[in-house]
Design a protein around this motif. Structure first.
Motif, mmCIF file in Angstrom:
data_model
loop_
_atom_site.group_PDB
_atom_site.id
_atom_site.type_symbol
_atom_site.label_atom_id
_atom_site.label_comp_id
_atom_site.label_asym_id
_atom_site.label_seq_id
_atom_site.Cartn_x
_atom_site.Cartn_y
_atom_site.Cartn_z
ATOM 1 N N LYS A 35 37.169 33.556 31.589
ATOM 2 C CA LYS A 35 38.112 32.666 31.013
ATOM 3 C C LYS A 35 39.176 33.615 30.240
ATOM 4 O O LYS A 35 40.161 33.253 30.282
ATOM 5 C CB LYS A 35 37.240 32.196 29.935
ATOM 6 N N ASP A 36 38.451 34.771 29.754
ATOM 7 C CA ASP A 36 39.653 35.765 29.149
ATOM 8 C C ASP A 36 39.381 37.045 29.502
ATOM 9 O O ASP A 36 38.328 37.457 30.113
ATOM 10 C CB ASP A 36 39.711 35.447 27.760
ATOM 11 N N ARG A 71 44.460 48.960 37.131
ATOM 12 C CA ARG A 71 44.797 50.200 38.053
ATOM 13 C C ARG A 71 44.210 49.899 39.293
ATOM 14 O O ARG A 71 44.740 50.841 40.193
ATOM 15 C CB ARG A 71 44.176 51.455 37.318
ATOM 16 N N TYR A 72 43.311 49.222 39.394
ATOM 17 C CA TYR A 72 42.848 48.836 40.757
ATOM 18 C C TYR A 72 43.221 47.639 41.203
ATOM 19 O O TYR A 72 43.445 46.744 40.569
ATOM 20 C CB TYR A 72 41.329 48.940 40.741
ATOM 21 N N GLN A 73 43.229 47.449 42.642
ATOM 22 C CA GLN A 73 43.773 46.144 43.009
ATOM 23 C C GLN A 73 42.205 44.941 42.974
ATOM 24 O O GLN A 73 41.663 45.161 43.979
ATOM 25 C CB GLN A 73 44.015 46.190 44.621
ATOM 26 N N ILE A 74 42.213 44.441 42.046
ATOM 27 C CA ILE A 74 41.137 43.660 41.809
ATOM 28 C C ILE A 74 41.363 42.200 41.877
ATOM 29 O O ILE A 74 42.359 41.620 41.405
ATOM 30 C CB ILE A 74 40.391 44.055 40.381
ATOM 31 N N ASP A 75 40.368 41.542 42.884
ATOM 32 C CA ASP A 75 40.588 40.224 42.732
ATOM 33 C C ASP A 75 39.967 39.347 41.478
ATOM 34 O O ASP A 75 38.999 39.144 41.357
ATOM 35 C CB ASP A 75 39.667 39.757 44.032
ATOM 36 N N LEU A 76 41.151 39.266 40.685
ATOM 37 C CA LEU A 76 40.619 38.691 39.502
ATOM 38 C C LEU A 76 40.849 37.200 39.174
ATOM 39 O O LEU A 76 42.134 36.709 39.455
ATOM 40 C CB LEU A 76 41.685 39.357 38.575
ATOM 41 N N LYS A 77 40.062 36.511 38.967
ATOM 42 C CA LYS A 77 40.101 35.139 38.815
ATOM 43 C C LYS A 77 39.999 34.570 37.430
ATOM 44 O O LYS A 77 38.984 34.530 36.659
ATOM 45 C CB LYS A 77 39.051 34.136 39.519
ATOM 46 N N GLU A 78 41.154 34.646 36.720
ATOM 47 C CA GLU A 78 41.435 34.453 35.482
ATOM 48 C C GLU A 78 41.313 32.858 34.861
ATOM 49 O O GLU A 78 41.418 32.039 35.864
ATOM 50 C CB GLU A 78 42.604 35.033 34.832
ATOM 51 N N GLU A 79 41.118 32.617 33.675
ATOM 52 C CA GLU A 79 41.219 31.258 33.256
ATOM 53 C C GLU A 79 40.199 30.222 33.935
ATOM 54 O O GLU A 79 40.750 29.043 34.499
ATOM 55 C CB GLU A 79 42.531 30.589 33.408
ATOM 56 N N GLN A 80 38.986 30.831 34.583
ATOM 57 C CA GLN A 80 38.217 30.009 35.065
ATOM 58 C C GLN A 80 36.752 30.202 34.397
ATOM 59 O O GLN A 80 36.280 31.301 33.957
ATOM 60 C CB GLN A 80 37.965 30.290 36.808
#
Lengths: 304, 79
Positions: A35-36, A71-80
């Motif tokens: 979520k954050d 710094r890393y290519q991260i698959d970040l699913k924000e606001e979920q």
């Protein structure tokens, strides 16, 4: 077909971010759902016990964590927000959020804790309209006003002390016969000229029109009404573990883990404040996140 | 195109700090009001947003409550 990740990390506080940094360095195929970013660390005041930083504020430390993560290519699913975590067949876990569905062969639950709600009429209705769970954030908006702090532990005393310097009058509404927080803070509260302590008192309802205008309080077998414009709820924290129905938790709802961060379900690990690990500290959550990632890495290696 | 950006914040709120960092990183100029110190601006914020939480950001007349990154990015035309 849905993609199957090696690992899904739920949460991006100190535990989740540290797990993600380790996973990135192990070149795991993973994503982070949150979520954050920063979790409760972002809400902390001054931090003076995180090794290497003699003094840093919570938001600064959270920003440092985020910088490290990005710094890393991260698959970040924000606001979920994760709504369910279920074990499917063949060692695959299904994670459903309010927006999408994901699958992975292992999961780290690092979803932390959130402020506990009182559960009284008016609380939800007046949230951000006088009801707040963060004195540090919203306290300064109540300059010269009358406010109530609900709770009797250290976080309530801390909020009350902050508000004695800002508000006109501060009510401390404590449901126990005595204040349970530290004696040093209690003495300061007692010495403040604008504090009214009500022990053995229960909030029955929060009232108002557009904004909060008062509280109904049960006190000594009677119902009293006090006029306040602000209500600060400081009654502790609850773990964000409700989505993990198949996971064994303790009486407080904290996910039970062993010394390798394993839960009762093989392939599901947990770290940080959401777990039953004693002492809720930023540095401990970070270390647990590292451990959980390495355990997940080993678990996956054994599955192949 | 330059946007008119107003920020209503308090000195201590974590998400106000994050919001300002975000604006700085994206080179967005803004005017900040410390609603903890400025009572008139606090009242203005309450009137505009209908609530008492910080931060509040106004982008070209549009009010966004909280550090709502997707909404703020959209209002600023950032990808």
């Amino acid at each position: 077909m849905t993609k199957i990740y090696d690992l899904i990390i739920i949460g991006a506080g100190p535990a989740g971010i540290t797990a993600a940094v380790y996973a990135a360095r192990k070149r795991m195929d993973f994503c982070v759902i949150s979520k954050d970013i920063g979790g409760q660390a972002a809400w902390s005041g001054n931090v003076e016990n995180y090794t290497g930083y003699q003094f840093v504020t919570g938001p600064e430390l959270a920003a440092k964590f985020e910088e490290h993560l990005r710094r890393y290519q991260i698959d970040l699913k924000e606001e979920q927000e994760v709504v369910s975590l279920k074990r499917r067949d063949k060692g695959v876990m299904a994670v459903r959020t309010d927006k999408a569905q994901y699958e992975a062969r292992s999961v780290i639950i690092a979803s932390g804790k959130r402020s506990k709600e009182l559960g009284v009429p008016g609380e939800k209705e007046f949230k951000n309209r006088g009801v707040t769970y963060c004195a540090t954030c919203d306290g300064p908006l109540f300059g010269g006003k009358d406010v109530a702090i609900v709770g009797g532990g250290n976080s309530a005393l801390d909020a009350a002390l902050q508000m004695t310097r800002i508000a006109r009058r501060v009510y401390l509404i404590n449901s126990f016969p005595q204040i349970t927080g530290d004696a040093v803070m209690r003495d300061k509260i007692m010495a403040a000229p604008n504090v009214i302590v009500m022990n053995d008192a229960r909030v029955l309802a929060i009232t108002g029109d557009s904004f909060v205008n008062g509280l109904a309080i049960g006190h000594g077998g009677q119902e009293n009404k006090i006029e306040v414009q602000g209500v600060f709820i400081e009654i502790g924290l609850v773990p964000n573990s409700g989505f993990a129905e198949e996971i064994v938790a303790n009486d407080f709802g904290e996910v039970k883990v062993d010394c390798k961060n394993r839960t009762n379900i093989p392939g599901i690990f947990a770290a940080g404040d959401v777990t039953n690990v004693p002492e809720k500290q930023i540095i401990i959550a970070a270390g647990e996140g590292a451990k959980a990632c390495l355990s997940a890495f080993r678990y996956l290696a054994q599955q192949k | 195109m330059a946007h008119t950006v107003l920020v209503y914040s308090t000195a201590t709120c974590p998400y106000c700090i994050r919001l300002k960092q975000f604006l700085a990183e994206n080179n967005i100029a803004y005017e900040n009001f410390d609603v903890g110190a400025d009572r008139a601006k606090a009242d203005e914020m309450v009137k505009k947003s209908g609530q008492l939480g910080v931060p509040v950001i106004e982008i070209d007349g549009r009010i966004i409550v909280g550090f709502d990154r997707p909404k703020i990015q959209q209002a600023l035309g950032l990808s």
